[in-house]
Enzyme design. Structure first.
Site, PDB file in Angstrom:
ATOM      1  CG  HIS A  62      -5.288  -3.036   0.012  1.00 48.77           C
ATOM      2  ND1 HIS A  62      -4.667  -2.501  -1.092  1.00 48.77           N
ATOM      3  CD2 HIS A  62      -4.756  -2.400   1.083  1.00 48.77           C
ATOM      4  CE1 HIS A  62      -3.807  -1.566  -0.711  1.00 48.77           C
ATOM      5  NE2 HIS A  62      -3.832  -1.504   0.610  1.00 48.77           N
ATOM      6  CB  SER A  88      -0.973  -0.048   1.188  1.00 49.76           C
ATOM      7  OG  SER A  88      -2.037   0.850   1.009  1.00 49.76           O
ATOM      8  CG  ASP A 131      -6.570  -3.445  -3.767  1.00 48.88           C
ATOM      9  OD1 ASP A 131      -7.417  -2.766  -3.149  1.00 48.88           O
ATOM     10  OD2 ASP A 131      -5.345  -3.335  -3.592  1.00 48.88           O
TER      11      ASP A 131
END
Length: 628
Positions: free
Chosen positions: A380, A214, A349
């Site tokens: 994710h 991320s 995601d």
């Protein structure tokens, strides 16, 4: 006699210590089948050397008149204290020192008409956590035993690092560059934040690999776009590669999945854990009750970054792409990049959507850089298998000729497979995929048809916006005035979609502004038990009809006038099983992602000038074979 025995004992102890030292110095990384192995001598956490320091950067973003210093922590095997040099696995993050609480009003209120100002949101502060010298324990158990040094740093304006968080600004690229420069002897490190005692990375070979998930996966790319010498390889996992693509979609103000109403200034508040010390207030006015001689760096950062730069640039009214967003789009900074790139992302995601990795992977491949991409079918996060990462770092950091550069470029985890067992493809999209155009046949308020043949004079059909009805409910409805749905015949054989689906659409709106949402779905909708993440929704896309000409320029729609636009849906690679139907659903406001105006806006779709393009392995022949 006692003196002799004592001397002999000292000699024995000296020889034993010397033997231990020599033995320790000879410990080196071990490689089997092109992968670094766990070395027992490196695998004792009690013996690891852990220390922290501050690396001086080339910028000052917190207003104190001094170059910002980044807080850095090091974990290394004890053998590095006796001459052994090792490469570095490096992770940087804005999250290590804590994040803001999710209080009511933190996110923007999305319940308002398009083009209107939202009411002010609640601004919050982070309470910093963490104690020296430990910044994070991530990556350590994986890489230190395999013959790497692990380095962590807090990004600008977070934790004990100086500076201001800019959420994609230049300092977030230059900060990790400075750390890599220090690892190569080109920048200065200090034992204290304000001290002058220098620290050298005498244990580093200078070869660095970065990874993270991320935001932590964004920073490796940010560092790589500087072209810094020594950054040999990066493995970004679900990285945010463009903050415009994260908070906007084709001109539309669109939230990341699960965070309705989040925007870049919200994320700024969420991560701003630094800046607790004081600086001289440049706006100080003596004898003024409203002016303080000293202010916190955090307040200075808020005024400069959040309340000025972000407020003036983020534009929640039009959603247009502008200089502010262009400066936070790493695709625009790819020219200097030299690092080998292994990307990882999930096709489902809906937070950091799969386009973020695809666009960078494609650009890096076009540049001729060593590239691989690993896609899985989940949400994710989700790293590649450790063996893939190991081979990547072993080759590019240790210099072992394991042939990884000749491996398949694309690795796709098929729908029912284990994430450790991806299927190898020559590239992504699958080179055997060809675009197939499907046309709309009337009946979309119930269920119209999608067909390869174009039947003329299908006319137009109307949908009425109602954000109170979810996309899931709209897709399952047998009839609805609030969406249009067009489906293929039932598949007699599996169909493999690989790449970017796109829609060309001509529409008119009853109001000057409207949301446009498009889902590609697999029907019948599975509601039994707990459906798999790969059931039902194939991919999605959103756009602002006001941006029909350009992402950088929007204009109010003339009610009743038709406009044409084309845009891609999110990339995908999925096998749609026989017995299913592929459906195109067109609706307006998406209750999970868009602004949510009052119901009632009408969108009229010209069916004769609207089509869906699907990237199908085997092309039109495969689709005809499966549907005829």
């Amino acid at each position: 006699m006692k003196i002799f025995k004592h001397s002999a004992l000292l000699i024995i102890l000296f020889l034993f210590s010397s033997f231990q030292l020599v033995a320790q110095e000879k410990v080196e990384p071990i490689f089997v089948n092109g992968e670094a192995q766990v070395v027992p001598e490196f695998n004792n956490p009690d013996e690891w050397i852990r220390h922290d320091l501050w690396v001086e950067t080339t910028f000052d973003t917190d207003g104190d008149g001094k170059l910002d210093r980044m807080h850095v922590a090091v974990t290394r095997p004890p053998q590095t204290e006796n001459g052994l040099k090792l490469p570095v696995v490096y992770e940087s993050s804005p999250y290590y020192a804590g994040v803001a609480p999710n209080v009511d009003g933190l996110f923007w209120d999305v319940h308002h008409e398009l083009g209107e100002e939202a009411k002010p949101r609640t601004q919050v502060e982070v309470k910093r956590i963490g104690k020296r010298p430990i910044i994070s324990n991530s990556q350590i158990k994986t890489w230190v035993p395999r013959g790497y040094i692990v380095v962590h740093s807090s990004s600008p304006g977070t934790g004990l690092s100086d500076g201001a968080p800019t959420v994609g600004g230049d300092n977030e690229s230059l900060a990790p560059k400075a750390v890599i420069d220090w690892l190569n002897g080109r920048a200065k490190g200090y034992t204290e934040r304000d001290g002058n005692e220098e620290v050298e990375a005498y244990w580093s070979t200078g070869k660095v690999g970065m990874t993270g998930t991320s935001y932590n996966g964004t920073i490796p790319l940010a560092a790589a776009t500087t072209g810094v010498e020594g950054l040999e390889a990066i493995i970004p996992i679900a990285p945010n590669t463009s903050y415009y693509h994260y908070y906007r979609s084709n001109g539309l103000v669109r939230s990341p999945g699960g965070y309705l109403g989040e925007d870049i200034d919200v994320l700024y508040d969420f991560i701003h854990s630094g800046g607790e010390d004081l600086i001289l207030n440049k706006n100080y006015i003596k004898d003024s009750k409203d002016s303080k001689k000293f202010i916190r760096k955090r307040d200075y950062n808020n005024a400069k970054i959040r309340d000025t730069e972000m407020k003036n640039g983020m534009d929640r009214i039009t959603g247009d792409y502008n200089e502010f967003w262009a400066g936070r789009d790493y695709l625009n900074d790819m020219e200097p990049m030299k690092a080998a790139l292994l990307m990882s992302h999930g096709f489902n995601d809906w937070n950091v959507m799969p386009e973020h990795s695809y666009r960078i992977y494609k650009a890096a491949s076009d540049k001729g850089l060593p590239t691989q991409i690993y896609y899985h079918q989940f949400g994710h996060g989700g790293p590649p298998p450790i063996s893939m990462m190991n081979r990547w770092f072993t080759h590019y950091l240790h210099g072992v000729d394991n042939g990884v550069e000749n491996d398949a470029k694309a690795w796709i985890v098929r729908e029912d497979d284990n994430m450790k067992e991806p299927t190898a493809y020559k590239d992504y999209p699958n080179p055997d995929a060809k675009d197939v155009t499907l046309h709309l046949n009337a009946g979309g308020n119930a269920i119209g048809k999608l067909s390869v043949e174009k039947n003329k004079k299908q006319g137009s059909e109307i949908l009425v916006d109602n954000a109170n009805i979810s996309g899931n409910d709209l897709a399952q409805a047998k009839n609805s005035k609030n969406r249009l749905l067009y489906v293929t015949p039932e598949l007699k054989e599996d169909i493999h979609i690989s790449g970017l689906a796109s829609i060309s659409i001509t529409l008119a709106s009853s109001k000057p502004a409207a949301n446009l949402s498009v889902w590609l779905v697999s029907l019948p909708w599975n509601t039994e038990g707990k459906p798999k993440i790969t059931d039902n929704i194939i991919t999605r896309g959103w756009a602002d009809p006001q941006n029909h000409k350009s992402l950088t320029e929007s204009e109010p729609l003339s009610p009743g006038k038709f406009y044409s636009l084309k845009f891609d849906l999110q990339p995908d690679d999925q096998v749609i099983k026989k017995g299913q139907q592929i459906g195109l659903m067109i609706f307006s406001s998406d209750s999970q992602f868009t602004l949510l105006p009052e119901p009632g806006t009408e969108l009229t779709i010209d069916l004769d000038k609207t089509s869906l393009t699907l990237p199908i392995v085997g092309g039109e022949d495969a689709l005809r074979k499966a549907t005829e």
